[in-house]
Design an enzyme around this catalytic site. Structure first.
Site, mmCIF file in Angstrom:
data_model
loop_
_atom_site.group_PDB
_atom_site.id
_atom_site.type_symbol
_atom_site.label_atom_id
_atom_site.label_comp_id
_atom_site.label_asym_id
_atom_site.label_seq_id
_atom_site.Cartn_x
_atom_site.Cartn_y
_atom_site.Cartn_z
ATOM 1 N N ARG A 209 0.856 -1.189 0.000
ATOM 2 C CA ARG A 209 0.000 0.000 0.000
ATOM 3 C C ARG A 209 0.888 1.234 0.000
ATOM 4 N NH1 ARG A 209 -2.128 -3.481 4.033
ATOM 5 N NH2 ARG A 209 -4.232 -4.268 3.560
ATOM 6 N N LYS A 233 -1.874 -2.123 8.100
ATOM 7 C CA LYS A 233 -2.967 -1.559 8.879
ATOM 8 C C LYS A 233 -3.001 -2.176 10.270
ATOM 9 C CE LYS A 233 -6.041 -0.534 4.970
ATOM 10 N NZ LYS A 233 -7.370 -0.777 4.380
ATOM 11 N N HIS A 303 -2.697 3.378 -5.546
ATOM 12 C CA HIS A 303 -3.323 2.113 -5.161
ATOM 13 C C HIS A 303 -3.630 1.238 -6.367
ATOM 14 C CE1 HIS A 303 -4.505 0.117 -1.530
ATOM 15 N NE2 HIS A 303 -5.633 -0.292 -2.066
ATOM 16 N N ARG A 306 -0.982 -1.380 -6.781
ATOM 17 C CA ARG A 306 -1.176 -2.540 -5.900
ATOM 18 C C ARG A 306 -2.269 -3.453 -6.447
ATOM 19 N NH1 ARG A 306 -1.398 -4.547 -0.432
ATOM 20 N NH2 ARG A 306 -3.518 -4.881 0.289
ATOM 21 N N HIS A 329 -3.929 -8.844 3.696
ATOM 22 C CA HIS A 329 -5.362 -8.738 3.968
ATOM 23 C C HIS A 329 -5.708 -9.464 5.260
ATOM 24 C CE1 HIS A 329 -6.185 -8.098 -0.594
ATOM 25 N NE2 HIS A 329 -6.014 -6.954 0.029
ATOM 26 N N TYR A 338 -9.794 -10.376 -6.151
ATOM 27 C CA TYR A 338 -8.860 -10.337 -7.270
ATOM 28 C C TYR A 338 -9.045 -11.514 -8.217
ATOM 29 C CZ TYR A 338 -6.403 -6.556 -4.974
ATOM 30 O OH TYR A 338 -6.092 -5.357 -4.405
#
Length: 362
Positions: A209, A233, A303, A306, A329, A338
């Protein structure tokens, strides 16, 4: 005095707080924002929640309501006002998106985030008074499970569903938008500095990211072993393989271009009064905005690089668990999006199925 003049959001140290003549009426909001910092929320998240709560508090001032008198009807009125509000500077009501949504209105995701900020504030107030009634109604807990999640080999991937408010709006489920090979090549080759090429390479060939790229420190990159320690994150760390070509670009950047600085942040400002300081998110956006205009690649956002990485992995048939680990994730459902972006694989299977059907019919 208007609510805009009486209340504003200002930065205070690493955090954010409400300020202005009316700020004394909303001390609970400032305490809540400080509480989020104490819980290790990122400053960017605290800032976003601060602006969401600022909008709510300004609306309360305009409606002559107090924070401690908020009811479910009050929230319904606020959400209605959000849905009907127009965004200054946007195209008029006669301009709509391909889905038929007016472009001068707030998106459902924005309104739901505002509701989440209010819900968090009220929950925080409930810590002091457990007997206080929460005006945010909760909906039924989501119970949908993918095949194999309830038990069996996929049981470890089961999502821990949380009951969500019945006030939430339905949000359109959008697939990630990837760049074509030609557009990605055009955008990356337009970058002229080793720093910019390294940052683009980390997003395009390692799947980072943009915030993860900016958060990298020099010690996080093992060029010889070709590994990167990434802080994602929620301050979650993961190790990602470093592409050989990207490693070479980073090596040249460190030896020939990175300015001398006391900062151990990997990517620094190269020119101007801020030379030697860490590159900011605004600086990164400026770089990509310039090169989007230069190349004509309208979708060339950080983004999108990515997303292109994730799409290439899906088309190559990489295992879903491996993709999840590489992309960082929290749940495999996010990674599974995806798979739907692998048009070559899907079309190949479709053509093969059609050929089998034709053979059977003849």
């Amino acid at each position: 005095m208007s609510s805009e003049q009486g209340l504003r959001l200002t930065q205070s140290g690493e955090g954010w707080e409400l300020a202005g003549p009316d700020a004394s009426r909303f001390e609970l909001v400032n305490e809540y924002l400080s509480h989020l910092l104490d819980r290790n929320y990122s400053p960017a998240t605290v800032r976003a929640y601060g602006y969401d709560l600022l909008a709510f508090c300004r609306w309360l001032i305009d409606q002559a309501n107090a924070l401690d008198t908020v009811t479910t009807d009050t929230l319904l009125g606020y959400l209605r006002a959000c849905r009907e509000a127009t965004i200054p500077g946007r195209a008029g009501p006669n301009v709509v998106s391909m889905t038929g949504q007016r472009l001068d209105r707030y998106a459902a995701t924005t309104i739901n985030r505002r509701l989440a900020a209010i819900s968090g504030l009220i929950t925080f107030a409930g810590l002091r008074d457990p007997d206080a009634k929460n005006p945010v109604p909760r909906g039924r807990e989501a119970r949908w499970l993918a095949s194999g999640e309830k038990s069996g080999m996929l049981a470890h991937t089961r999502r821990r569903h949380q009951p969500r408010s019945a006030l939430r709006l339905r949000e359109p489920k959008k697939l990630p938008v990837a760049l074509s090979t030609a557009d990605a090549t055009k955008l990356v080759t337009s970058l002229r500095t080793w720093r910019d090429r390294a940052m683009a390479g980390l997003m395009l060939w390692c799947g980072l990211r943009s915030c993860e790229v900016l958060a990298l420190h020099v010690k996080d990159v093992d060029i010889g072993g070709r590994w990167i320690t990434v802080t994602g994150k929620g301050a979650k760390q993961r190790r990602v393989p470093l592409d050989a070509d990207v490693a070479s670009v980073i090596d040249v950047y460190l030896l020939a271009e990175r300015p001398a600085s006391d900062s151990d942040q990997l990517f620094l400002v190269a020119k101007g009064t801020h030379r030697g300081q860490g590159l900011t998110a605004a600086g990164l956006r400026t770089i990509f905005r310039y090169h989007r205009d230069l190349t004509g690649v309208a979708g060339g956002h950080p983004h999108a690089l990515r997303h292109t990485f994730g799409t290439v992995l899906a088309e190559a048939g990489v295992d879903l668990a491996v993709m999840q680990a590489l992309l960082g994730h929290a749940h495999v459902d996010t990674t599974a999006r995806y798979v739907h972006l692998a048009p070559v694989h899907v079309k190949g299977e479709f053509d093969a199925a059609r050929e089998r059907i034709r053979t059977q019919l003849h």
